[in-house]
Design a protein around this motif. Structure first.
Motif, short mmCIF file in Angstrom:
data_model
loop_
_atom_site.label_atom_id
_atom_site.label_comp_id
_atom_site.label_asym_id
_atom_site.label_seq_id
_atom_site.Cartn_x
_atom_site.Cartn_y
_atom_site.Cartn_z
N ILE A 147 0.87 -1.18 0.00
CA ILE A 147 0.00 0.00 0.00
C ILE A 147 0.91 1.23 0.00
CG2 ILE A 147 -0.21 0.49 2.49
CD1 ILE A 147 -3.25 0.03 0.22
N PHE A 148 0.42 2.32 -0.57
CA PHE A 148 1.13 3.59 -0.40
C PHE A 148 0.71 4.20 0.92
CE2 PHE A 148 1.96 3.28 -4.94
CZ PHE A 148 3.25 3.82 -5.03
N SER A 149 1.70 4.68 1.66
CA SER A 149 1.42 5.21 3.00
C SER A 149 1.97 6.63 3.12
CB SER A 149 2.07 4.31 4.06
OG SER A 149 3.48 4.36 3.96
N ILE A 154 5.66 5.91 8.66
CA ILE A 154 4.43 5.11 8.79
C ILE A 154 4.63 3.73 8.19
CG2 ILE A 154 1.97 5.00 8.25
CD1 ILE A 154 2.73 7.18 10.25
N SER A 155 5.37 3.64 7.10
CA SER A 155 5.65 2.32 6.52
C SER A 155 6.39 1.44 7.51
CB SER A 155 6.48 2.47 5.24
OG SER A 155 5.75 3.11 4.22
N ASN A 156 7.37 2.01 8.20
CA ASN A 156 8.09 1.23 9.21
C ASN A 156 7.17 0.81 10.35
OD1 ASN A 156 10.53 1.39 7.83
ND2 ASN A 156 11.21 3.23 8.92
N MET A 157 6.25 1.70 10.73
CA MET A 157 5.30 1.37 11.78
C MET A 157 4.34 0.27 11.32
SD MET A 157 2.73 3.88 13.88
CE MET A 157 1.48 3.92 12.58
N TYR A 158 3.90 0.35 10.07
CA TYR A 158 3.05 -0.72 9.54
C TYR A 158 3.77 -2.06 9.62
CZ TYR A 158 -0.52 2.37 7.44
OH TYR A 158 -1.54 3.26 7.23
N ALA A 159 5.06 -2.06 9.29
CA ALA A 159 5.83 -3.30 9.34
C ALA A 159 5.83 -3.89 10.74
CB ALA A 159 7.26 -3.05 8.85
N MET A 160 6.05 -3.05 11.74
CA MET A 160 6.03 -3.52 13.13
C MET A 160 4.67 -4.11 13.49
SD MET A 160 7.93 -0.58 15.36
CE MET A 160 9.12 0.48 14.56
N SER A 298 9.19 -7.55 4.62
CA SER A 298 8.56 -6.28 4.27
C SER A 298 9.64 -5.26 3.95
CB SER A 298 7.67 -5.77 5.40
OG SER A 298 8.39 -5.66 6.62
N VAL A 299 9.26 -4.25 3.15
CA VAL A 299 10.19 -3.22 2.72
C VAL A 299 9.49 -1.88 2.73
CG1 VAL A 299 11.54 -2.33 0.75
CG2 VAL A 299 11.58 -4.79 1.28
N ALA A 300 10.18 -0.85 3.20
CA ALA A 300 9.72 0.54 3.06
C ALA A 300 10.59 1.22 2.01
CB ALA A 300 9.83 1.28 4.39
N TRP A 301 9.95 1.92 1.07
CA TRP A 301 10.69 2.55 -0.04
C TRP A 301 10.01 3.87 -0.37
CZ3 TRP A 301 11.59 -0.37 -5.33
CH2 TRP A 301 12.28 0.45 -6.22
N ASN A 302 10.79 4.96 -0.39
CA ASN A 302 10.26 6.30 -0.67
C ASN A 302 10.73 6.81 -2.03
OD1 ASN A 302 9.20 6.21 1.88
ND2 ASN A 302 10.31 7.98 2.67
#
Length: 451
Positions: A147-149, A154-160, A298-302
């Motif tokens: 999802i785009f966040s 917030i992406s890191n928080m979603y991962a947790m 999971s991955v966070a990417w901006n």
């Protein structure tokens, strides 16, 4: 009668509004885009807070102002703002402006829709999935979710949150009462959003185990193993490891393959915060920096950083394709997510997030990608690396400038040594005095023991 009269008149003067838009767009094009990208213009007409408040006249009043005055206010807003698209803007990690992406942002604002159901955002629901699938492909996954966040934090928080839910699904209903003491692990150089996410989710910052790094700022896998064993000995349950690709200061890339091995041995969720460094995946020359990212959960990417897409464009990507994200965050609000709609409701993706209203963040990236292609994005990444290499060589040639370390990524860390300190590296107070010399906003620590 008064109510009837108000209903007979339009709420907006459309002709006047369109005329205002045309004039405002000209101001935007001239002042923000042309001048904002002109190296001979100022990055910002800087004023102190009190003076700026007086210049802008920010007070809101009962009566409106004439069109020309409002247009002048548009000019003033641009004039006194920081032009992050300026060639001399070096402050944050999201500089630059791409015209195609800007048009995508304008269309997004004009359509003003929320990306939670297919019925209200049909084009963008389909578009988002195509873009996310392409990003997952670059990570190395043939399937998955995402999802785009609203930002990498917030992406890191979603991962947790997803990691916690997968390990303890009852926590969604029962909360902390259903949980043992949890422990998560990240490097000493990781982004502060890990601290904020642990606090926000009720995990607690005391339960973050900071793992030691080497001289380049990379997590040491052997230290991670020790910290996991220490947490277990202290009665905690390790559930989450966050590695970083592109740390904020040094631009370090953690050794993902070795960290993945540790996570696999202990059955721990493996997250990669690639908010800054993820775009290196687009470069055949530099994607080796992220070797092993395909093993992440999971991955966070901006993309709004190195690719100049514009704030905000942050993707949260999952290797899982079982619907874990939906189960973790979903509330099944019946006024939005009815199961008996006239189309396939799997396209109603809004329940994957903790948000209700969600802005469209995919169009600007999609339009840019359509315009320049993957090859154009790759050239953009390679160009950034080339500029960094060029600057590193220039720093070496200039008296008084000293590299902290050879750049691996596009972060370039250096010291400026003023004349009063040159040749005095052996002095006991040398590094403390040098640390007070401010070239940028970051204090590098620890200082090297010798030049």
């Amino acid at each position: 009668m008064a109510e009837s009269s108000s209903l007979e008149h339009p709420g907006l003067d459309k002709a006047a509004g369109e005329e205002f838009l045309q004039e405002a767009f000209q101001i935007l094009l001239e002042e923000a885009v042309r001048k904002g990208m002109d190296a001979t213009e100022k990055v910002c007409d800087w004023r102190e807070p009190q003076e700026l408040q007086e210049l802008l006249d920010l007070e809101l009043r009962s009566h409106g102002e004439p069109r020309q005055r409002v247009l002048e206010r548009c000019r003033d807003v641009i004039r006194y703002s920081v032009k992050t698209c300026h060639p001399r803007f070096f402050n944050q990690l999201f500089s630059g402006l791409d015209h195609h992406a800007l048009v995508g942002r304008m269309i997004t604002e004009a359509l003003n829709t929320s990306q939670y159901t297919y019925e209200i955002a049909p084009v963008f629901v389909l578009m988002e999935e195509v873009v996310l699938a392409k990003l997952r492909e670059l990570v190395g996954w043939s399937s998955g979710d995402g999802i785009f966040s609203p930002g990498g934090s917030i992406s890191n928080m979603y991962a947790m949150n997803v990691a916690r839910y997968r390990r303890f699904p009852d926590s969604k209903r029962k909360g902390s009462w259903a949980l043992p003491r949890l422990a998560l692990f990240t490097s000493q150089e990781s982004h502060y959003s890990i601290q904020k996410g642990a606090a926000f989710l009720g995990i607690g910052t005391d339960n973050i185990y900071l793992v030691g790094v080497d001289e380049r700022g990379k997590m040491i896998p052997e230290e991670l193993e020790k910290e996991i064993e220490r947490a277990k000995a202290e009665g905690a349950v390790p559930f989450f490891v966050s590695a970083t690709c592109g740390t904020t200061v040094l631009g370090a890339f953690d050794p993902l393959g070795s960290i993945a091995d540790v996570c696999q041995r202990h059955g721990i969720w493996f997250h990669v915060d690639a908010a800054w460094g993820g775009s290196a995946l687009l470069s055949r020359k530099h994607r080796h920096l992220l070797t092993g990212i395909e093993r992440a959960d999971s991955v966070a990417w901006n993309p709004h950083k190195m690719l100049m897409v514009g704030l905000q464009c942050s993707a949260f990507l999952l290797r899982d394709s079982s619907g874990l994200l939906q189960r973790c965050h979903g509330a099944s609000a019946t006024y939005l997510f009815q199961p008996d709609k006239f189309y396939d409701v799997s396209y109603d993706t809004g329940d994957k997030t903790v948000q209700c209203g969600r802005r469209v963040d995919c169009l600007k990236l999609w339009l840019l990608w359509k315009a320049v292609g993957t090859e154009g994005l790759e050239r953009r990444v390679d160009r950034a690396f080339a500029f960094t290499r060029y600057l590193a060589e220039e720093v070496k040639r200039r008296e008084g400038f000293q590299l902290v370390l050879e750049p691996e990524f596009i972060n370039l860390c250096f010291w400026f040594v003023p004349p009063s300190l040159r040749g005095k590296e052996g002095s006991a107070d040398y590094w403390s005095r040098l640390g007070k010399v401010s070239v940028g906003a970051t204090v590098l620590r620890p200082a090297p023991s010798k030049p």
